[in-house]
Scaffold this active site. Sequence first.
Site, PDB file in Angstrom:
ATOM      1  N   ASP A 220       9.731  -7.140  20.885  1.00  0.00           N
ATOM      2  CA  ASP A 220       9.420  -5.756  20.558  1.00  0.00           C
ATOM      3  C   ASP A 220      10.652  -4.917  20.889  1.00  0.00           C
ATOM      4  O   ASP A 220      11.528  -5.333  21.651  1.00  0.00           O
ATOM      5  CB  ASP A 220       8.200  -5.312  21.367  1.00  0.00           C
ATOM      6  CG  ASP A 220       7.902  -3.838  21.191  1.00  0.00           C
ATOM      7  OD1 ASP A 220       7.849  -3.376  20.034  1.00  0.00           O
ATOM      8  OD2 ASP A 220       7.752  -3.145  22.217  1.00  0.00           O
TER       9      ASP A 220
ATOM     10  N   ASP B 261      10.868  -0.762  21.199  1.00  0.00           N
ATOM     11  CA  ASP B 261      10.655   0.378  22.093  1.00  0.00           C
ATOM     12  C   ASP B 261       9.720  -0.006  23.238  1.00  0.00           C
ATOM     13  O   ASP B 261       8.644  -0.552  23.019  1.00  0.00           O
ATOM     14  CB  ASP B 261      10.087   1.562  21.306  1.00  0.00           C
ATOM     15  CG  ASP B 261      11.051   2.042  20.243  1.00  0.00           C
ATOM     16  OD1 ASP B 261      12.081   2.633  20.615  1.00  0.00           O
ATOM     17  OD2 ASP B 261      10.789   1.787  19.055  1.00  0.00           O
TER      18      ASP B 261
ATOM     19  N   THR C 237       8.577  -5.166  15.491  1.00  0.00           N
ATOM     20  CA  THR C 237       8.534  -3.788  15.932  1.00  0.00           C
ATOM     21  C   THR C 237       7.688  -2.907  15.033  1.00  0.00           C
ATOM     22  O   THR C 237       7.487  -3.221  13.853  1.00  0.00           O
ATOM     23  CB  THR C 237       9.979  -3.230  15.992  1.00  0.00           C
ATOM     24  OG1 THR C 237       9.966  -1.836  16.281  1.00  0.00           O
ATOM     25  CG2 THR C 237      10.715  -3.442  14.665  1.00  0.00           C
ATOM     26  N   GLY C 238       7.217  -1.815  15.586  1.00  0.00           N
ATOM     27  CA  GLY C 238       6.542  -0.806  14.784  1.00  0.00           C
ATOM     28  C   GLY C 238       7.510   0.017  13.967  1.00  0.00           C
ATOM     29  O   GLY C 238       7.106   0.726  13.046  1.00  0.00           O
TER      30      GLY C 238
ATOM     31  N   LYS D 196       1.643  -7.937  13.933  1.00  0.00           N
ATOM     32  CA  LYS D 196       2.823  -8.654  14.419  1.00  0.00           C
ATOM     33  C   LYS D 196       2.542 -10.143  14.544  1.00  0.00           C
ATOM     34  O   LYS D 196       3.398 -10.975  14.227  1.00  0.00           O
ATOM     35  CB  LYS D 196       3.260  -8.081  15.769  1.00  0.00           C
ATOM     36  CG  LYS D 196       3.838  -6.675  15.701  1.00  0.00           C
ATOM     37  CD  LYS D 196       4.425  -6.270  17.045  1.00  0.00           C
ATOM     38  CE  LYS D 196       5.041  -4.893  16.991  1.00  0.00           C
ATOM     39  NZ  LYS D 196       5.744  -4.540  18.249  1.00  0.00           N
TER      40      LYS D 196
ATOM     41  N   ASN E 231      -0.113  -2.885  20.163  1.00  0.00           N
ATOM     42  CA  ASN E 231       0.270  -3.497  18.893  1.00  0.00           C
ATOM     43  C   ASN E 231       1.029  -4.810  19.074  1.00  0.00           C
ATOM     44  O   ASN E 231       1.297  -5.514  18.100  1.00  0.00           O
ATOM     45  CB  ASN E 231       1.107  -2.523  18.053  1.00  0.00           C
ATOM     46  CG  ASN E 231       2.333  -1.996  18.776  1.00  0.00           C
ATOM     47  OD1 ASN E 231       2.341  -1.848  19.994  1.00  0.00           O
ATOM     48  ND2 ASN E 231       3.379  -1.705  18.027  1.00  0.00           N
TER      49      ASN E 231
END
Length: 266
Positions: free
Chosen positions: A9, A11, A43-44, A193, A219
């Site tokens: 991931d 952030d 990642t988002g 994810k 997430n």
Amino acid sequence: MRYKLIALDVDGTLLNDDHHLSSENKEAIAEVTRLGGQIVLCTGRSPQNSIPFMEEMGLTGYVLGHNGAATVRVEDREVLHQYGMDARGLDPYIDYCRKHNIHYDVNTAFDMYVDNVENLTKEANYMYEHFRIVPATLPAWEDFREPVVKFTVFTQPEILDEAEREWRTWAPEYNILRSGEFFVDLMHPESSKGNALRNLAVKLGIPQEEVLSIGNYFNDISMLTYAGMGVAMDNSPVEVKAAANAVTGSNNEHGVRDALVKYCLS
């Protein structure tokens, strides 16, 4: 090396709270890569503002962006897989956001659209500048040439809590995912994810038990539970830590480095 595919991931995990990549994390990643491990960012963020971190680390390979909704090859920006949404089904959510004065954006793999780019609030402008994204004004659905992969709302946590509670009573057309304290994402029901990481591992011929993932938020749970070794950051909520196999240091203490040293370099 036991783990061949390592999903990170960005952030709250790879980056510290100032959104900087530490030299400690960068050096550990370089060593893992030298020994044959493949690093992917899961990642988002969009590929547009996550690929630069791959380039900063001198990496090629893949980015699983938009919480797994779009898998992109770094070298040529080709979209290898994406979970396209039924965009017209977003109309009730857009009406709700307009009624409650909640900011939202609509995303394709590489582009982002907002209700009216000329009327962005100071907070929204700051967020987009911070994440190095330049949105455009939302066109009519029939004018889209690429699939919509994510709908994101951004507002204060208590307003998000209420919106999320309300939307979960509606027909379950989308995967509704809390991706940050100030963000809720709506995606294709199969988009996550974990599913994106599974698809990539199959494509690369890497068994599940040779996949390691590191994340810090709700997430990330699907990729933590898919991987043979799922590692939660110390700055994770308790539910995320409970879903992981292990916990490492926080994102401000080079927790990614510590996990890579322990599980890949020792």
